[in-house]
Design an enzyme around this catalytic site. Structure first.
Site, PDB file in Angstrom:
ATOM      1  N   HIS A   1      18.990 -34.311  39.700  1.00 31.76           N
ATOM      2  CA  HIS A   1      18.287 -33.062  39.737  1.00 31.76           C
ATOM      3  C   HIS A   1      15.867 -33.526  39.784  1.00 31.76           C
ATOM      4  O   HIS A   1      15.920 -33.685  38.716  1.00 31.76           O
ATOM      5  CB  HIS A   1      18.124 -32.342  38.772  1.00 31.76           C
ATOM      6  CG  HIS A   1      19.737 -31.402  39.040  1.00 31.76           C
ATOM      7  ND1 HIS A   1      20.675 -32.034  38.620  1.00 31.76           N
ATOM      8  CD2 HIS A   1      19.932 -29.912  39.786  1.00 31.76           C
ATOM      9  CE1 HIS A   1      21.714 -30.990  38.246  1.00 31.76           C
ATOM     10  NE2 HIS A   1      21.949 -29.862  39.432  1.00 31.76           N
TER      11      HIS A   1
ATOM     12  N   GLY B   1      22.257 -27.172  29.516  1.00 36.87           N
ATOM     13  CA  GLY B   1      22.610 -26.728  30.971  1.00 36.87           C
ATOM     14  C   GLY B   1      23.044 -25.398  31.452  1.00 36.87           C
ATOM     15  O   GLY B   1      22.514 -25.256  33.042  1.00 36.87           O
TER      16      GLY B   1
ATOM     17  N   LEU C   1      22.413 -22.125  31.651  1.00 41.71           N
ATOM     18  CA  LEU C   1      21.162 -22.153  32.131  1.00 41.71           C
ATOM     19  C   LEU C   1      20.532 -20.478  30.841  1.00 41.71           C
ATOM     20  O   LEU C   1      21.834 -20.113  30.752  1.00 41.71           O
ATOM     21  CB  LEU C   1      20.827 -20.621  33.619  1.00 41.71           C
ATOM     22  CG  LEU C   1      20.631 -22.761  34.479  1.00 41.71           C
ATOM     23  CD1 LEU C   1      19.955 -22.419  35.910  1.00 41.71           C
ATOM     24  CD2 LEU C   1      19.500 -23.101  34.400  1.00 41.71           C
TER      25      LEU C   1
ATOM     26  N   GLY D   1      15.985 -19.759  36.456  1.00 43.48           N
ATOM     27  CA  GLY D   1      16.910 -19.759  36.351  1.00 43.48           C
ATOM     28  C   GLY D   1      17.552 -18.515  34.769  1.00 43.48           C
ATOM     29  O   GLY D   1      18.282 -17.837  34.600  1.00 43.48           O
TER      30      GLY D   1
ATOM     31  N   HIS E   1      15.639 -29.639  44.559  1.00 38.73           N
ATOM     32  CA  HIS E   1      16.317 -29.094  43.408  1.00 38.73           C
ATOM     33  C   HIS E   1      17.381 -30.035  42.632  1.00 38.73           C
ATOM     34  O   HIS E   1      17.207 -30.508  41.568  1.00 38.73           O
ATOM     35  CB  HIS E   1      16.958 -27.706  43.535  1.00 38.73           C
ATOM     36  CG  HIS E   1      17.626 -27.454  41.811  1.00 38.73           C
ATOM     37  ND1 HIS E   1      17.001 -26.593  40.635  1.00 38.73           N
ATOM     38  CD2 HIS E   1      18.703 -26.838  41.725  1.00 38.73           C
ATOM     39  CE1 HIS E   1      18.316 -26.698  40.300  1.00 38.73           C
ATOM     40  NE2 HIS E   1      19.464 -26.750  40.733  1.00 38.73           N
TER      41      HIS E   1
ATOM     42  N   SER F   1      31.241  -2.488  10.283  1.00 42.84           N
ATOM     43  CA  SER F   1      32.711  -2.888  10.333  1.00 42.84           C
ATOM     44  C   SER F   1      32.733  -4.559   9.999  1.00 42.84           C
ATOM     45  O   SER F   1      34.442  -4.246  10.518  1.00 42.84           O
ATOM     46  CB  SER F   1      32.632  -2.620  12.334  1.00 42.84           C
ATOM     47  OG  SER F   1      32.767  -0.748  12.533  1.00 42.84           O
TER      48      SER F   1
ATOM     49  N   GLU G   1      25.536  -9.603  21.623  1.00 42.92           N
ATOM     50  CA  GLU G   1      26.057 -11.152  21.033  1.00 42.92           C
ATOM     51  C   GLU G   1      25.906 -12.568  21.990  1.00 42.92           C
ATOM     52  O   GLU G   1      26.422 -13.413  20.794  1.00 42.92           O
ATOM     53  CB  GLU G   1      28.292 -10.505  21.994  1.00 42.92           C
ATOM     54  CG  GLU G   1      28.443  -9.232  20.984  1.00 42.92           C
ATOM     55  CD  GLU G   1      27.553  -7.945  21.709  1.00 42.92           C
ATOM     56  OE1 GLU G   1      27.777  -7.845  23.374  1.00 42.92           O
ATOM     57  OE2 GLU G   1      27.971  -7.331  21.977  1.00 42.92           O
TER      58      GLU G   1
ATOM     59  N   PHE H   1      35.131  -8.515  22.046  1.00 42.83           N
ATOM     60  CA  PHE H   1      33.823  -9.636  22.278  1.00 42.83           C
ATOM     61  C   PHE H   1      33.345 -10.900  22.458  1.00 42.83           C
ATOM     62  O   PHE H   1      32.521 -11.600  22.045  1.00 42.83           O
ATOM     63  CB  PHE H   1      32.426  -8.458  21.959  1.00 42.83           C
ATOM     64  CG  PHE H   1      32.546  -7.263  22.223  1.00 42.83           C
ATOM     65  CD1 PHE H   1      33.045  -6.619  23.354  1.00 42.83           C
ATOM     66  CD2 PHE H   1      31.997  -6.215  21.200  1.00 42.83           C
ATOM     67  CE1 PHE H   1      33.059  -5.172  24.094  1.00 42.83           C
ATOM     68  CE2 PHE H   1      32.375  -4.703  21.656  1.00 42.83           C
ATOM     69  CZ  PHE H   1      32.479  -4.395  22.778  1.00 42.83           C
TER      70      PHE H   1
ATOM     71  N   ASP I   1      40.042   3.257  19.872  1.00 41.99           N
ATOM     72  CA  ASP I   1      39.284   2.979  20.953  1.00 41.99           C
ATOM     73  C   ASP I   1      39.999   2.464  21.667  1.00 41.99           C
ATOM     74  O   ASP I   1      39.110   2.411  23.506  1.00 41.99           O
ATOM     75  CB  ASP I   1      37.670   1.549  19.881  1.00 41.99           C
ATOM     76  CG  ASP I   1      36.762   2.549  19.409  1.00 41.99           C
ATOM     77  OD1 ASP I   1      36.539   3.459  19.752  1.00 41.99           O
ATOM     78  OD2 ASP I   1      36.056   1.456  18.456  1.00 41.99           O
TER      79      ASP I   1
ATOM     80  N   HIS J   1      38.751  -2.146  23.752  1.00 42.07           N
ATOM     81  CA  HIS J   1      38.239  -2.617  22.948  1.00 42.07           C
ATOM     82  C   HIS J   1      39.079  -3.845  21.776  1.00 42.07           C
ATOM     83  O   HIS J   1      39.243  -3.992  20.898  1.00 42.07           O
ATOM     84  CB  HIS J   1      38.027  -1.830  21.524  1.00 42.07           C
ATOM     85  CG  HIS J   1      35.821  -1.049  21.849  1.00 42.07           C
ATOM     86  ND1 HIS J   1      36.293  -0.572  23.350  1.00 42.07           N
ATOM     87  CD2 HIS J   1      35.309  -1.091  21.141  1.00 42.07           C
ATOM     88  CE1 HIS J   1      34.789  -0.467  23.087  1.00 42.07           C
ATOM     89  NE2 HIS J   1      34.025  -0.649  21.733  1.00 42.07           N
TER      90      HIS J   1
END
Lengths: 662, 662
Positions: free
Chosen positions: B28, B117, B119, B159, B264, B386, B413, B439, B471, B475
């Site tokens: 690049h 790398g 982005l 980016g 680019h 929690s 997160e 998550f 939940d 979840h």
């Protein structure tokens, strides 16, 4: 006692929500109490919907992005008489088999437009819905016949605003000037860990101004007039999406909890629920009690709402008469079976014999599908030239031209997947999204929602292994195949050649309930003589042994199938008679009968080698305790691809050696 | 010919970058040509660093978030004489075994502060570095002794700005008032698909103002004076982080490509490189040629830079003499082996016999670690109550008190994981981050960077299965164990009881090169008699058969180990003598010798059942072709946890039936 009927109707939502959470002894009362007024005002007086026909194509969409507030949504659906959401279902909140699960689930409960819960997801999906509306409107509307003309409303809280996905999606929404997108920001300054000041002091409105939104503020989230005026101001802006900050108090009406983090995610407590009912002037403490006059008010609204669809039905009938070709096109767009006939379309299944990268083959197929399926729409997260996803001559979807079919998501992989879900949820369109396969990591949370919701969104994921080459380990997928294969109701194809790529695309577009990912090569692959539509079974014998029971089985996917076939030839020279199984889609193979699986990989054959330029994780089910793996043992490296394949052991020699070691 | 030495020095970076990409025929050139001036000005005149000691604790950090511009970073490192980055390495750009891989790799190339790398990742990691600096400064600095006092610089492009992770991280940086964080936004209005206008018309500066940043603009990205003034203005703001928009032209200096998307990510072409050299007034067309006087200029700068560390060394020596207790503490913070002695700390390994949730046990262990490791720091993405991650009495990290050890990430997160990486990269601290296990999907892209960089960051992931209960499926993790287990150099523990939870934490904090995830229950689990430090082997016999070769093997992890033990007891009644293997960490088990594995699961035993409340994916390696699975076949549901375990077949009866079916 409070007797104003609007106020009573708002409080009914609060009472039902609080009672439901209390009875379940689980759930989130905070948002329902805080946001009851804004949703009542919206659903009763501004939103175009017909509870008697929740599938009405031109209804306004409403997404509860703060999905933990599901009790509010169920209370709304119950009071507005959606589907069969009886008071018994409200009483069964969060119980096995109920229509009222902990978070709203699409297809599970009538009237739920999207599965939400992972914060921010609903925000981004709503952008997809608004894009779908804009596109269909541009395609179908004629002068005086705005047959597609509806708003998309979404409600989220501080959590939704903190999640990066909402910034990604709303930045794009602003760029695209999606003026029929209206975002409610339930701003109560409380998060689970306490005041939002500890982690979130940004000026959210200013951020939305930066995105190109009209921003509005409702200072009193219980003032229906103020809320209504903001909604009308939002609708009046014809060039920008709108964001309405609604200042609310979490747990409003419950003296012991309102304004506190404790109101968020646990039952208020029986005594506090009683206090709340006192505080709201509710006529009875009996759980789930709603006065008849409140039901009557909702029923009257519902009758009025049904009229809106009747009007549209007339409009659409006139439109169909005046523009029969458009009616025909409309039916094509909404025909879920449209793609099935591609199975017998010769042109679709015809390829050059020249070696080619599967990403290129996919690009050619996308351009065939563009003509076969007029409602095919999609794009990439700023990698279209590499992903080969451009539909030539199909225009670019932009503020200036919503009729364009090439979507430009920008470098926003996660929002892209959510937007793809939103487009699929809207209906009428068949969507694909695309990025590098390694960035499947970024799309994963929303790919999971595709799978949970059963949306047939297609993920075009190119640069599928160390074949990436010089870009190195940050860009070389290793564990991504395992990650996606392990997900329920999600099909991952890693095709070995042109035929298998066509199978993957055919499966993806003809499927109605499962998202599909295509993992495609950057580098050229030969066309394989044994490849066939058998690939629709997920795994099949691509090069057979002479013996009925082979000496060994080589199993591989994608670029390594060719390697397996070459190894088979080499092994034959040493008198070993092996079978090669191509496994383009483990998920589909798993669904085949035991008899079929036994015919492909007889249990008697224990010499088994899996070959794949990825982690071995997941192959053990087929390799067993006595087989071996030619796979990646760690991350990749930066070098020309052919060097990497050699250095990491993807050579005929190494495969032969591995088979012989068994 | 251009003879101004600064200008020549800037152009040397351009020439080396363009030549490297050209020779590799891959890479690049766009960003290096556009951003050469800003990095030269920064590194030569404003940044405090000592190329002769790249590990100097108080150096300014520089992160190239736009990692595809690696050629620029390598050119800088070469010209500034970092490590052993010879001109030969520049010539070997992107080749097997070189120090100059396609994207910058931490630990691989001296002077690279972070692997970048994907982005946006570098943006968020830089926030973690700035938080680490702020915390250490608050802990260690004394009047007149600012022994921790450095800036963190990060450079990203459009980016990086589009990715949601940067919004998450910078919103937090603004909230925290991290004034020593300085962000360069390389704004060139070009993305891979063309003008950024197609997907990104937002007002980025205004967004950063909304976040609470000082915003500055450099109109001419080649004007060193203007750049220098902006950097000094950024440093001068003592209450807010700064963002400097540097307007550049992608591919600057190459007439055929500048300002175009084509600049680019592909070589300029040999002729275009020659034209560029003409255009820049470069004295030779010989590839990789840099005039002696340019090297001399860089060398002179390096000599001066070394002086800065000498000054600091003196300061630190005085500080150590005046505050010997602080010097001792400093050494503790920087002692990588500090956690090893926990293995023999009796208090750490002592638990109540009462059933408890592993998240609670983890919470208690975190509070022990708080005292054992003064540099232990961490927090949750707004789920601390929690996740049980609060270190009691350890203060909250905030704008008002950077000495606090409890971090509040907000509902972010992905940025949280990147910030955790940034803290680990900074050095001096041992960090953990936390959210719900489901998550893990959101954190995955940055967890992969933890693994790639070999950073011992700990992921505390609670609510680890359908045990989540009400939940519901959004979840409830299903495929997340497989997702993380499949990743190279990443250890996933799913402990079955208190002892195994302690093992997991001990492994996590004593480890130096591998990130660890702890998958922890919401629900109570009994303390198991057979659990022991053997769990450090990843898998071990927790309840043995009477016979040396058991009739069958039950293998399980986490909450299902207890179920396996109960099934064993039931099977014994029918005369079956089975062994129970607890598998808290598949990744570690895989590292054990074949002998050990044979001793735990003898190949002769083919009746094998894996029990885990997750996808079966990955267990096949141990179950083989003749075994069976008691696992989840699809997504979970919303109901009380005990009902879910029963409905989904996690019962003694079902396990017994499954074993007998073999």
């Amino acid at each position: 006692m409070n007797t104003n009927i609007d106020s009573m109707s708002v409080n009914a939502l609060r009472v039902l929500s609080a009672d439901a959470v209390q009875k379940a002894n689980s759930g989130h009362p905070g948002l329902p109490l805080g946001s009851a007024a804004v949703t009542y005002e919206l659903w009763a007086k501004h939103m175009k919907h017909n509870p008697k026909n929740p599938q009405w194509a031109n209804r306004d969409r409403f997404v509860l992005s703060a999905g933990h507030g599901s009790a509010l949504l169920y209370s709304l659906l119950h009071m507005f008489g959606y589907g069969n959401l009886s008071i018994e279902e409200i009483k069964n909140f969060r119980q096995w088999g109920s229509l009222t699960p902990g978070h709203p689930e699409y297809k599970h409960t009538v009237g739920v437009e999207a599965t939400t819960g992972p914060l921010g997801a609903g925000m981004a999906m709503s952008v997809g819905m608004a894009m779908a509306e804009a596109h269909l409107a541009a395609k179908f509307n004629k002068e005086n016949y705005d047959v597609v003309d509806h708003y998309t409303y979404v409600l989220g809280g501080d959590g939704c605003m903190m999640e990066g996905i909402s910034s990604e999606a709303f930045s794009l929404a602003g760029t695209l000037g999606l003026s029929k997108l209206i975002v409610f920001y339930d701003s109560n300054n409380i998060s689970i860990e306490g005041s939002t000041d500890i982690a979130f002091t940004e000026n959210v409105q200013k951020r939305f101004e930066a995105f190109g939104f009209q921003t509005l503020v409702v200072e009193d989230g219980n003032n229906l007039e103020e809320i209504g005026a903001a909604i009308e101001a939002a609708k009046a802006d014809k060039t920008r999406p709108s964001m309405i900050t609604v200042k609310t108090q979490i747990g409003f009406g419950c003296p012991a909890k309102q304004g506190k983090a404790a109101a968020h995610g646990e039952p208020l407590g029986a005594d506090n629920v009683d206090d709340m009912k006192d505080c709201l002037g509710w006529p009875s403490k009996e759980p789930f009690f709603v006065p008849e006059e409140v039901y009557a008010n909702y029923n009257a609204i519902v009758e009025k709402l049904a009229g809106e669809e009747e009007e549209w039905n007339k409009l659409f009938a006139d439109y169909s008469a005046k523009y029969p070709e458009m009616k025909e096109l409309w039916d094509q767009y909404y025909d879920e079976n449209a793609a099935e006939k591609i199975l017998d379309n010769e042109d679709f299944w015809t390829f050059s014999d020249k070696p080619d990268a599967t990403r290129n083959i996919s690009g050619a197929l996308i351009n065939k599908l563009k003509d076969l399926l007029p409602n095919f729409i999609g794009g990439s997260a700023d990698l279209a030239p590499s992903n080969k996803t451009e539909m030539k001559g199909a225009g670019d979807f932009s503020k200036e031209d919503y009729a364009g079919r090439n979507l430009h998501f920008g470098v926003r992989e996660l929002a892209m997947a959510a937007i793809g879900n939103g487009i699929a949820l809207h209906g009428g369109l068949k969507a694909y999204v695309s990025t590098f396969f390694v960035f499947a990591d970024y799309v994963k949370p929303m790919a999971r929602l595709s799978a949970l919701m059963g949306l047939p969104l297609t993920y075009v994921l190119t640069h599928d292994s160390i074949g990436v080459g010089e870009d190195g380990p940050t860009h070389e997928p290793i564990e991504q195949l395992a990650m996606l294969r392990a997900m329920p109701n999600f099909s991952v194809f890693r095709p070995a050649d042109a035929t298998e790529t066509a199978v993957a695309w055919y499966y993806a577009v003809s499927n109605k309930t499962t998202p599909t990912a295509l993992a495609l090569t950057r580098q050229n692959l030969p066309k394989l003589a044994g490849a066939s539509k058998e690939a629709l079974k997920g795994g099949y014998v691509i090069e057979d042994s002479a013996k009925e029971v082979p000496d060994a089985i080589l199993m591989a996917s994608g670029s390594e199938v060719e390697l397996a076939i070459r190894a088979k030839e080499e092994l034959a020279k040493d008198g070993m008679d092996v079978r090669v199984v191509s496994m383009p889609c483990m998920d589909l193979y798993e669904k085949q009968s035991d008899e079929y699986k036994e015919s492909v990989m007889p249990k008697a054959v224990r010499k088994r080698v899996a070959i794949e330029a990825g982690a071995d994780f997941g192959w053990g089910k087929y390799v067993g305790l006595d087989g071996a793996y030619v796979t990646m043992k760690g991350f990749g490296a930066s070098a020309p691809a052919n060097i990497l394949f050699e250095k990491f052991g993807f050579t005929v020699d190494n495969v032969v050696k591995t088979v012989k070691s068994l």
